[in-house]
Motif scaffolding. Structure first.
Motif, PDB file in Angstrom:
ATOM      1  N   GLY A  75      -3.640   3.399  -1.827  1.00  0.00           N
ATOM      2  CA  GLY A  75      -3.109   2.648  -0.682  1.00  0.00           C
ATOM      3  C   GLY A  75      -1.603   2.781  -0.561  1.00  0.00           C
ATOM      4  O   GLY A  75      -1.054   2.886   0.536  1.00  0.00           O
ATOM      5  N   ILE A  76      -0.923   2.778  -1.726  1.00  0.00           N
ATOM      6  CA  ILE A  76       0.540   2.954  -1.712  1.00  0.00           C
ATOM      7  C   ILE A  76       0.900   4.316  -1.145  1.00  0.00           C
ATOM      8  O   ILE A  76       1.784   4.456  -0.296  1.00  0.00           O
ATOM      9  CB  ILE A  76       1.111   2.772  -3.132  1.00  0.00           C
ATOM     10  CG1 ILE A  76       0.952   1.314  -3.581  1.00  0.00           C
ATOM     11  CG2 ILE A  76       2.574   3.214  -3.186  1.00  0.00           C
ATOM     12  CD1 ILE A  76       1.321   1.086  -5.024  1.00  0.00           C
ATOM     13  N   LEU A  77       0.233   5.341  -1.642  1.00  0.00           N
ATOM     14  CA  LEU A  77       0.490   6.699  -1.159  1.00  0.00           C
ATOM     15  C   LEU A  77       0.220   6.803   0.339  1.00  0.00           C
ATOM     16  O   LEU A  77       0.982   7.427   1.087  1.00  0.00           O
ATOM     17  CB  LEU A  77      -0.353   7.703  -1.937  1.00  0.00           C
ATOM     18  CG  LEU A  77      -0.005   7.866  -3.423  1.00  0.00           C
ATOM     19  CD1 LEU A  77      -1.053   8.721  -4.126  1.00  0.00           C
ATOM     20  CD2 LEU A  77       1.379   8.506  -3.566  1.00  0.00           C
ATOM     21  N   ALA A  78      -0.876   6.209   0.774  1.00  0.00           N
ATOM     22  CA  ALA A  78      -1.233   6.293   2.189  1.00  0.00           C
ATOM     23  C   ALA A  78      -0.195   5.595   3.055  1.00  0.00           C
ATOM     24  O   ALA A  78       0.213   6.099   4.106  1.00  0.00           O
ATOM     25  CB  ALA A  78      -2.615   5.689   2.413  1.00  0.00           C
ATOM     26  N   GLY A  79       0.238   4.399   2.632  1.00  0.00           N
ATOM     27  CA  GLY A  79       1.190   3.651   3.443  1.00  0.00           C
ATOM     28  C   GLY A  79       2.555   4.305   3.506  1.00  0.00           C
ATOM     29  O   GLY A  79       3.154   4.433   4.583  1.00  0.00           O
ATOM     30  N   ILE A  80       3.079   4.736   2.358  1.00  0.00           N
ATOM     31  CA  ILE A  80       4.435   5.295   2.309  1.00  0.00           C
ATOM     32  C   ILE A  80       4.479   6.689   2.898  1.00  0.00           C
ATOM     33  O   ILE A  80       5.349   7.011   3.716  1.00  0.00           O
ATOM     34  CB  ILE A  80       4.956   5.304   0.855  1.00  0.00           C
ATOM     35  CG1 ILE A  80       5.060   3.883   0.307  1.00  0.00           C
ATOM     36  CG2 ILE A  80       6.305   6.019   0.774  1.00  0.00           C
ATOM     37  CD1 ILE A  80       6.024   3.015   1.044  1.00  0.00           C
ATOM     38  N   GLU A  81       3.540   7.546   2.484  1.00  0.00           N
ATOM     39  CA  GLU A  81       3.617   8.950   2.879  1.00  0.00           C
ATOM     40  C   GLU A  81       2.956   9.206   4.231  1.00  0.00           C
ATOM     41  O   GLU A  81       3.538   9.857   5.102  1.00  0.00           O
ATOM     42  CB  GLU A  81       2.978   9.827   1.792  1.00  0.00           C
ATOM     43  CG  GLU A  81       3.748   9.765   0.476  1.00  0.00           C
ATOM     44  CD  GLU A  81       3.116  10.663  -0.597  1.00  0.00           C
ATOM     45  OE1 GLU A  81       2.027  11.227  -0.329  1.00  0.00           O
ATOM     46  OE2 GLU A  81       3.702  10.793  -1.683  1.00  0.00           O
ATOM     47  N   SER A 133      -5.627   5.997   6.978  1.00  0.00           N
ATOM     48  CA  SER A 133      -5.083   6.398   5.685  1.00  0.00           C
ATOM     49  C   SER A 133      -5.773   5.663   4.561  1.00  0.00           C
ATOM     50  O   SER A 133      -6.074   6.233   3.503  1.00  0.00           O
ATOM     51  CB  SER A 133      -3.569   6.131   5.662  1.00  0.00           C
ATOM     52  OG  SER A 133      -2.904   6.868   6.670  1.00  0.00           O
ATOM     53  N   LEU A 134      -6.006   4.360   4.766  1.00  0.00           N
ATOM     54  CA  LEU A 134      -6.696   3.588   3.727  1.00  0.00           C
ATOM     55  C   LEU A 134      -8.125   4.076   3.523  1.00  0.00           C
ATOM     56  O   LEU A 134      -8.614   4.147   2.405  1.00  0.00           O
ATOM     57  CB  LEU A 134      -6.706   2.105   4.092  1.00  0.00           C
ATOM     58  CG  LEU A 134      -5.331   1.391   4.052  1.00  0.00           C
ATOM     59  CD1 LEU A 134      -5.465  -0.022   4.583  1.00  0.00           C
ATOM     60  CD2 LEU A 134      -4.789   1.378   2.621  1.00  0.00           C
ATOM     61  N   GLN A 135      -8.772   4.411   4.631  1.00  0.00           N
ATOM     62  CA  GLN A 135     -10.150   4.935   4.529  1.00  0.00           C
ATOM     63  C   GLN A 135     -10.116   6.235   3.738  1.00  0.00           C
ATOM     64  O   GLN A 135     -11.017   6.493   2.899  1.00  0.00           O
ATOM     65  CB  GLN A 135     -10.744   5.153   5.924  1.00  0.00           C
ATOM     66  CG  GLN A 135     -11.047   3.851   6.622  1.00  0.00           C
ATOM     67  CD  GLN A 135     -11.498   4.077   8.055  1.00  0.00           C
ATOM     68  OE1 GLN A 135     -11.278   5.151   8.605  1.00  0.00           O
ATOM     69  NE2 GLN A 135     -12.131   3.063   8.646  1.00  0.00           N
ATOM     70  N   THR A 136      -9.136   7.082   3.990  1.00  0.00           N
ATOM     71  CA  THR A 136      -9.014   8.333   3.276  1.00  0.00           C
ATOM     72  C   THR A 136      -8.788   8.045   1.786  1.00  0.00           C
ATOM     73  O   THR A 136      -9.354   8.727   0.911  1.00  0.00           O
ATOM     74  CB  THR A 136      -7.858   9.169   3.821  1.00  0.00           C
ATOM     75  OG1 THR A 136      -8.105   9.413   5.208  1.00  0.00           O
ATOM     76  CG2 THR A 136      -7.734  10.488   3.072  1.00  0.00           C
ATOM     77  N   ALA A 137      -7.942   7.002   1.527  1.00  0.00           N
ATOM     78  CA  ALA A 137      -7.663   6.670   0.135  1.00  0.00           C
ATOM     79  C   ALA A 137      -8.922   6.213  -0.590  1.00  0.00           C
ATOM     80  O   ALA A 137      -9.156   6.527  -1.751  1.00  0.00           O
ATOM     81  CB  ALA A 137      -6.595   5.561   0.059  1.00  0.00           C
TER      82      ALA A 137
END
Length: 496
Positions: free
Chosen positions: A441-447, A490-494
């Motif tokens: 989730g961190i990666l998805a939100g930031i990147e 992005s969260l779904q991908t994560a």
């Protein structure tokens, strides 16, 4: 003749018999006869009374008629008093000339002809009376003029004060007034009208052509039709229109006009008031935009909360509830910060302090850095990231033991915010073999959402996480609902 209209006639002679004769002759005139038997007595009477005519004998002991006349003329009050000399001796032309130089208006020889003396005295007495009447009338006229002048001055002062109040009211209300002569085409603008249109009164010539040139092209025909309605019996109109100032600024105005007609019903003048309503229009636009923003924010907040509920994973129901509540509370806290700033941005110091509040009472957490205002979307994402890091630290990292320490620092480089999360003193850290929901989730939100970067350093003595996010928005501006759609994707991908 009333006592008020009678004048004083002074008779001066050293012989009582002559004085008596003069009184008898002049009694028919009905005037006040005052007698003096010497020049000195005559001077005393003159100083105490207003005298219309002086009848004086030339030959008198001590002070003769010529000497008395000279003394009388020296006094300012008697410079124009009529004096008639009576002489019982033959006088030469030189004597007459001397008498006229002393102020005599006539000579009467002895023996005196009663009719002649009465006629002469009557002429000068009437002249004196008319002169005094004119003086009284002049005084009355001057009094009336002064009173009228004072009244006009008061009226003028009231008009000036009223005009000043009107001008102040117009200026305070961003208003201007104007007048247009329908017949001649002449215009009159007040100061407020020039101010609204943004033109210099000294340079701008108010004509129909020049005024129309300042109107917005899309409003000209409509206003022209409204003015044309006056010729068809309409007497007033109200309209909103735009003007383009010479400096390029566009302003919104509200205009009210009224027509004045003559006895035949023909329009002769149109007068009106213009109000600058630009701020009101902008406020209406901001209000409309705010309503749309509130609608979008409410939908986006619900969408994001829905995503958190749907995508959160946990082994037990209690763990699931805790995870969901924690993430939604993180969103609620940053929402409060953004609301206080009317959604213009969030200070990172306040954001970090609110997230770290449960651990602020002890000495485990240290945080510091320059004040940086974050965009709303950046603040929301960073709040969720800090929450995930804090949750992991409280479960497995430095904050899971009393000896652990957490240091959070940040700085800006160009338009990037660089944040370092450093843990020490906790349990031995081992790099995870798989990425959990929080890390992904961190990666998805930031990147994925913000276009930033994230790096994790799983040191045995504690985790170091470095974040870089842009302070300002990059790339094309998307609608917030589109932003949150990308977050959810992005969260779904994560999760996958």
């Amino acid at each position: 003749m009333s006592e008020h209209d009678k004048v004083n006639i002074l008779l001066v002679d050293d012989q009582p018999a002559k004085l008596l004769a003069y009184e008898v002759i002049l009694k028919e005139l009905g005037e006040n006869l005052v007698v003096a038997t010497s020049g000195r007595e005559a001077l005393e009477i003159l100083l105490k009374n207003d005298i219309a005519v002086i009848l004086v004998d030339v030959c008198m002991p001590e002070l003769d008629g010529f000497e008395l006349a000279a003394m009388i003329r020296e006094h300012p009050r008697f410079e124009k008093t009529a004096m008639i000399f009576i002489s019982a001796i033959q006088v030469s032309d030189l004597d007459r000339l001397r008498g006229y130089e002393m102020g005599a208006v006539d000579y009467v020889p002895v023996p005196v002809v009663p009719e002649v003396l009465r006629a002469k005295i009557k002429v000068f007495a009437e002249l004196y009376r008319k002169t005094r009447q004119l003086e009284r009338l002049n005084l009355e006229l001057e009094d009336r003029v002064r009173a009228r002048t004072a009244e006009l001055e008061r009226s003028t002062a009231q008009l000036v004060a009223s005009e000043q109040r009107r001008s102040m009211a117009l200026a305070a209300g961003k208003m201007g007034s104007w007048d247009w002569d329908w017949v001649s085409g002449d215009w009159m603008w007040d100061e407020g009208q020039y101010r609204i249109f943004g033109v210099d009164p000294e340079r701008f010539e108010v004509t129909s052509t020049n005024v129309q040139a300042l109107m917005h092209p899309e409003d000209v025909d409509r206003l022209r039709k409204l003015v044309g309605e006056f010729a068809r019996g309409v007497r007033t109109y109200e309209a909103e229109f735009r003007i383009n100032r010479p400096d390029g600024e566009q302003r919104w105005c509200a205009g009210t006009a009224a027509a004045t007609v003559d006895r035949s019903g023909r329009v002769i003048r149109v007068s009106g008031v213009t109000i600058d309503i630009t701020e009101r229009k902008r406020a209406e636009e901001r209000q409309s935009l705010l309503a749309r923003e509130v609608d979008h924010r409410a939908k986006n907040a619900l969408a994001l909360a829905q995503s958190i509920v749907r995508l959160t994973r946990a082994e037990t129901i209690n763990a699931y509830v805790d995870a969901v509540e924690g993430r939604i509370n993180a969103l609620a806290r940053v929402h409060t910060i953004l609301s206080l700033s009317s959604w213009r941005g969030a200070e990172i110091g306040r954001l970090v302090a609110d997230e770290m509040a449960p651990y602020a009472s002890g000495t485990q957490v240290r945080a510091g850095g320059p004040e940086v205002s974050l965009q709303p979307a950046t603040a929301q994402t960073l709040a969720l990231v800090l929450h995930e890091l804090l949750t992991n630290s409280a479960k497995y990292g430095a904050l899971s033991t009393r000896s652990g320490q957490l240091s959070i620092g940040w700085q800006t480089v160009d338009d990037m915010l660089a944040m370092t999360w450093e843990e020490t003193g906790g349990p031995v850290v081992r790099e995870p073999t798989t990425r959990g929901f929080g890390t992904r989730g961190i990666l998805a939100g930031i990147e994925a959402q913000l276009g930033g970067q994230v790096s994790f350093n799983w040191r045995p003595e504690g985790l170091i996480c470095r974040l870089e996010v842009p302070v300002t928005e990059r790339g094309p501006v998307h609608h917030r609902s589109e932003r949150y759609d990308s977050v959810e994707e992005s969260l779904q991908t994560a999760v996958r």
